[in-house]
Design a protein around this motif. Structure first.
Motif, PDB file in Angstrom:
ATOM      1  N   LEU A 297       0.775  -1.106  -0.135  1.00 40.22           N
ATOM      2  CA  LEU A 297      -0.048   0.102   0.011  1.00 40.22           C
ATOM      3  C   LEU A 297       0.757   1.263  -0.220  1.00 40.22           C
ATOM      4  O   LEU A 297       0.353   2.185  -0.539  1.00 40.22           O
ATOM      5  N   VAL A 298       1.811   1.409   0.597  1.00 36.63           N
ATOM      6  CA  VAL A 298       2.957   2.512   0.779  1.00 36.63           C
ATOM      7  C   VAL A 298       3.432   2.853  -0.913  1.00 36.63           C
ATOM      8  O   VAL A 298       3.810   3.836  -0.906  1.00 36.63           O
ATOM      9  N   LYS A 305       4.307  10.942  -4.490  1.00 41.34           N
ATOM     10  CA  LYS A 305       5.536  11.796  -4.380  1.00 41.34           C
ATOM     11  C   LYS A 305       6.392  11.971  -5.679  1.00 41.34           C
ATOM     12  O   LYS A 305       7.164  12.894  -5.951  1.00 41.34           O
ATOM     13  N   ALA A 306       6.378  10.742  -6.421  1.00 42.91           N
ATOM     14  CA  ALA A 306       6.979  10.776  -7.679  1.00 42.91           C
ATOM     15  C   ALA A 306       6.306  11.960  -8.503  1.00 42.91           C
ATOM     16  O   ALA A 306       7.080  12.527  -9.359  1.00 42.91           O
ATOM     17  N   VAL A 307       5.008  11.873  -8.496  1.00 40.71           N
ATOM     18  CA  VAL A 307       4.423  13.156  -9.295  1.00 40.71           C
ATOM     19  C   VAL A 307       4.758  14.453  -8.834  1.00 40.71           C
ATOM     20  O   VAL A 307       5.139  15.414  -9.782  1.00 40.71           O
ATOM     21  N   ARG A 308       4.701  14.595  -7.571  1.00 43.49           N
ATOM     22  CA  ARG A 308       5.065  15.972  -7.057  1.00 43.49           C
ATOM     23  C   ARG A 308       6.473  16.437  -7.199  1.00 43.49           C
ATOM     24  O   ARG A 308       6.838  17.572  -7.588  1.00 43.49           O
ATOM     25  N   ALA A 424      11.376   9.867  -4.661  1.00 42.99           N
ATOM     26  CA  ALA A 424      10.283   9.542  -4.482  1.00 42.99           C
ATOM     27  C   ALA A 424       9.886   8.513  -3.147  1.00 42.99           C
ATOM     28  O   ALA A 424       9.044   8.596  -2.511  1.00 42.99           O
ATOM     29  N   ALA A 425      11.019   7.688  -3.146  1.00 43.92           N
ATOM     30  CA  ALA A 425      10.820   6.840  -1.929  1.00 43.92           C
ATOM     31  C   ALA A 425      11.026   7.152  -0.412  1.00 43.92           C
ATOM     32  O   ALA A 425      10.348   7.046   0.491  1.00 43.92           O
ATOM     33  N   GLY A 426      11.917   8.132  -0.519  1.00 44.41           N
ATOM     34  CA  GLY A 426      12.545   8.689   0.798  1.00 44.41           C
ATOM     35  C   GLY A 426      12.553   7.938   1.903  1.00 44.41           C
ATOM     36  O   GLY A 426      13.390   6.807   1.902  1.00 44.41           O
ATOM     37  N   GLU A 427      11.726   7.830   3.007  1.00 42.54           N
ATOM     38  CA  GLU A 427      11.828   6.989   4.051  1.00 42.54           C
ATOM     39  C   GLU A 427      10.983   5.757   4.178  1.00 42.54           C
ATOM     40  O   GLU A 427      10.628   5.008   4.960  1.00 42.54           O
ATOM     41  N   LEU A 428      10.024   5.942   2.940  1.00 41.92           N
ATOM     42  CA  LEU A 428       9.174   4.869   2.622  1.00 41.92           C
ATOM     43  C   LEU A 428       9.517   3.519   2.256  1.00 41.92           C
ATOM     44  O   LEU A 428       8.937   2.440   2.512  1.00 41.92           O
ATOM     45  N   LEU A 429      10.673   3.305   1.777  1.00 44.44           N
ATOM     46  CA  LEU A 429      10.932   2.368   1.091  1.00 44.44           C
ATOM     47  C   LEU A 429      12.755   1.825   1.583  1.00 44.44           C
ATOM     48  O   LEU A 429      13.358   2.919   1.459  1.00 44.44           O
TER      49      LEU A 429
END
Length: 749
Positions: A297-298, A305-308, A424-429
């Motif tokens: 889901l993340v 974030k990739a779009v922004r 885009a991934a930052g701290e998410l992945l």
């Protein structure tokens, strides 16, 4: 067995009745085709007349499709009600089939009753304990238009002629169907649906229903017949929106592909997750680890974030040459324009219009000041703005700051460019997650990519203003051409009699233009396959436990009314990102507003094989009991340890092919051994070599399971995969061990 002459005589009587049904079917088909042809020949008329003509065309076309799809097994059952011989009193007899046929010459007396009609319900629910008015239930077996046999059940135990039934009784018809050898297409089980299946098939349309069932309990058949039943019962509601049936893989879809058409229903879209992006069949291969990461889901946050990240501002300024002047786009101006565009909450490509408009306003003010804005009127300012909007230099600057994006282009860049992925991934992945996304993928899109493409389509939106303008321009051209043609035709007419109709009296320019377009009449399912934004009246998912969190986001967009039937078994979950519990999957979308139905009787797997599978199920940490098998074969499963697959596997498989006597055998292998085993075995239409994931939803007379230890070690849910493999067989099971024993298999391997 009854005496042969009596059985044969009754068989001839049933054949005569079925012949009459097919004669009626052929006559109705001819009549419907004639009505369709007459409707298509009609031209002109008022808008209302054209609308009525289109409705009639669709009605006749749909009926022709139904009549043409029931050649196999048109009539499969008969109910005899009340006392006396029903074969001598047709008013006491009801024949059950795939659609309804009526005798127009006899006050529309039903000749054949649609299996979904309420009057057909006793065919599935009546028992000797509760006969529901049924004295005898007959199951007809047929091949195309020929009746090959029948089985009878006497339900009224007080009937005078109960000992004279001419076929099998009780569960005999079901067991006979189960003993038939499996072929490449799924056997139609309409005639053997039992009470618990019928209750689920006829459940109310609304809401989310989960059908939990162990292997062999008829989950897939229930799902398909529910689709047909809902289309019949809620035809007006579902015909326009259609029903989506989602299967686990293309092999499975080919396997079930003929079931719904054979039931007379053609308004259903069959698809895998990988086929739910219009024009794409995503069958690329990637590592299970990469697929698991993409399914989290993340990833929705990562894509947002990739779009922004593609909505930039200058650092510190962009200089643009225009009319020998240098215009400057500074960070503050663009940041303000970006903030306004984002606050609109429009998708990226639609919000771009606001960003571009604000930036053009700022550049126009600069250019006006340079020319002396006191000397310019409003029209001059508009001309300057139009020049800037058409300037290649300005367009390049705008595209660098806020480009038009496509889902495929952005996703490709995200996985191909580590810099984009990191931002885009930052701290998410984690770093390991990012490496999985970078590696292990071929040049094709994979099934796990489709939910990501769909998510990006929602985030990006579609700025179709240019396409709409071009379409309108083309329509104007076609209308002008049509008007010119009609004008020439009328000039060529030498009309002496005022009563003679002119061309324009029966054909206007708009209708003529429409006739020139190669327009095809598409069903709702066909239109849905071409439209990503299509929402369905009902969605049915088979093997639902395998879907990832991102898969569920995609499907929930397709059914905003949350009308769904989800069929699966969490004990068979093989995908790393698949369901552990149904509540975990559904609570984000419907909270606790879903209902659970369970199938508890195993019709496929004999008790001898189910005993082995139950040992594996006991090792799994799930609160599920093994289903009760309804039959035994007397053939115990076998297991053997081999030193060399090259020498020992081919004769073992050959022996199984011989033992199933014309049936099918599957050799289920770990993915790493697929090529090796395929080279060892001969090509045979009755033999399949598959990995466990490709065997889901399928069944075979015999199964040879190779290297179970490697299957268990091959994934995080290896025991689930082993459970699936063991429950594909309807007759025989063999285990060929090449490594350490798997304790859950007991003495087999």
């Amino acid at each position: 067995m009854p005496e042969e002459p009596a059985y044969e005589a009754e068989l001839r009587r049933e054949q005569a009745y079925v012949d009459a049904l097919f004669a009626k079917l052929d006559a109705e088909r001819t009549q419907t085709q004639r009505r369709l042809d007459e409707t298509l020949r009609q031209t002109g008329g008022t808008p209302q007349a054209r609308t009525e003509r289109e409705a009639a065309t669709n009605l006749h076309s749909d009926r022709l499709a139904q009549l043409g799809s029931v050649e196999q097994g048109l009539c499969f059952g008969r109910l005899d009600f009340g006392p006396g011989s029903a074969s001598e009193d047709t008013e006491e007899t009801a024949y059950i089939g795939r659609l309804g046929l009526f005798d127009e010459d006899d006050d529309y007396r039903p000749l054949l009753i649609d299996w979904r009609a309420p009057v057909a319900r006793p065919f599935y629910l009546a028992t000797a304990a509760s006969p529901d008015g049924v004295r005898r239930r007959r199951h007809l077996r047929s091949l195309s238009r020929r009746v090959t046999g029948f089985d009878d059940e006497i339900l009224d135990l007080t009937a005078a002629d109960q000992g004279q039934d001419l076929g099998l009784a009780g569960e005999a018809a079901l067991l006979a169907a189960l003993e038939r050898r499996r072929t490449g297409e799924m056997a139609d089980i309409v005639a053997t649906i039992q009470a618990e299946q019928d209750r689920i098939i006829r459940a109310p349309l609304g809401g989310v229903m989960v059908v939990q069932g162990a292997p062999g309990t008829g989950k897939t058949a229930v799902a398909l017949h529910r689709a047909a039943y809902l289309l019949y019962t809620h035809r007006q509601q579902l015909t326009t929106r259609g029903v989506l049936v989602v299967g686990p893989n293309s092999t499975f879809l080919r396997y079930i592909g003929q079931v719904l058409p054979s039931l007379g229903e053609t308004g259903v879209l069959l698809s895998t997750i990988g086929q739910l992006w219009p024009g794409l069949d995503a069958d690329g291969v990637e590592s299970p680890e990469a697929a698991e990461v993409k399914g989290r889901l993340v990833m929705a946050e990562v894509l947002a974030k990739a779009v922004r990240d593609r909505q930039g501002v200058p650092d510190p300024v962009i200089e643009i040459e225009h009319e020998r002047e240098i215009l400057k786009l500074d960070r503050k101006t663009c940041a303000q324009a970006r903030t306004r565009a984002r606050r609109s909450r429009r998708p990226h490509n639609l919000a771009r219009r606001l960003f571009v408009s604000d930036v053009l306003d700022a550049l126009t003010r600069q250019a006006a000041r340079a020319l002396g804005e006191d000397l310019l009127d409003a029209q001059d300012v508009q001309d300057i703005r139009a020049e800037l909007a058409s300037s290649p230099a300005v367009a390049a600057a705008l595209n660098s700051l806020w480009p038009k994006l496509t889902p495929a282009g952005l996703l490709d860049d995200l996985f191909a460019e580590r810099e984009h992925l990191d931002r885009a991934a930052g701290e998410l992945l984690s770093e390991e997650d990012r490496k999985h996304l970078e590696s292990g993928r071929d040049a094709k899109w994979t099934p796990a990519d489709v939910p990501l493409l769909d998510e990006l389509a929602e985030l990006l939106g579609s700025d179709d203003s240019e396409e709409e303008a071009e379409q309108k321009r083309q329509e104007r051209v076609e209308r002008a051409y049509a008007e010119g043609v009609l004008d020439i035709l009328e000039q060529d007419e030498e009309i002496q009699d005022e009563e003679i109709l002119r061309v324009s009296d029966v054909l206007d320019a708009e209708l003529f233009a429409e006739r020139q377009q190669a327009r095809s009449e598409l069903t709702a399912a066909q239109r849905a396959a071409q439209d990503r934004t299509w929402t369905f009246g009902h969605v049915i998912v088979d093997e639902a436990q395998e879907l990832s969190a991102m898969d569920w986001r995609l499907l929930m967009r397709r059914t905003p009314n949350r009308s769904m039937t989800l069929v699966g078994d969490v004990a068979q979950t093989g995908a790393a990102g698949g369901a552990r519990t149904w509540d975990e999957v559904l609570s984000p979308y419907v909270a606790d507003r879903w209902r659970l139905e369970q199938l508890t009787v195993n019709y496929r797997t004999p008790a001898e094989i189910m005993a082995v599978a139950a040992g594996v199920l006991a090792e799994l940490d799930v609160d599920l009991a093994a289903p009760a098998s309804v039959r035994e074969t007397g053939v115990p499963p076998w297991g053997v340890e081999v030193a060399s697959l090259d020498e020992e596997l081919p004769p073992l498989v050959a022996a199984e092919l011989s033992a199933v006597d014309g049936g099918t055998v599957a050799v289920l292998v770990p993915g790493s051994r697929m090529d090796e085993v395929r080279k060892l075995l001969p090509e045979d239409d009755r033999l399949s070599v598959l990995t466990v994931d490709r065997s889901k939803g399928l069944e075979f007379d015999g199964v040879v399971l190779v290297s179970p230890d490697e299957i268990v070690a091959g994934s995080a849910r290896g025991l689930n995969d082993l459970y699936v493999a063991l429950t594909r067989a309807t007759q025989r099971l063999g285990v060929v061990r090449t490594g350490p024993a798997v304790p859950a298999l007991g003495g087999l391997g």
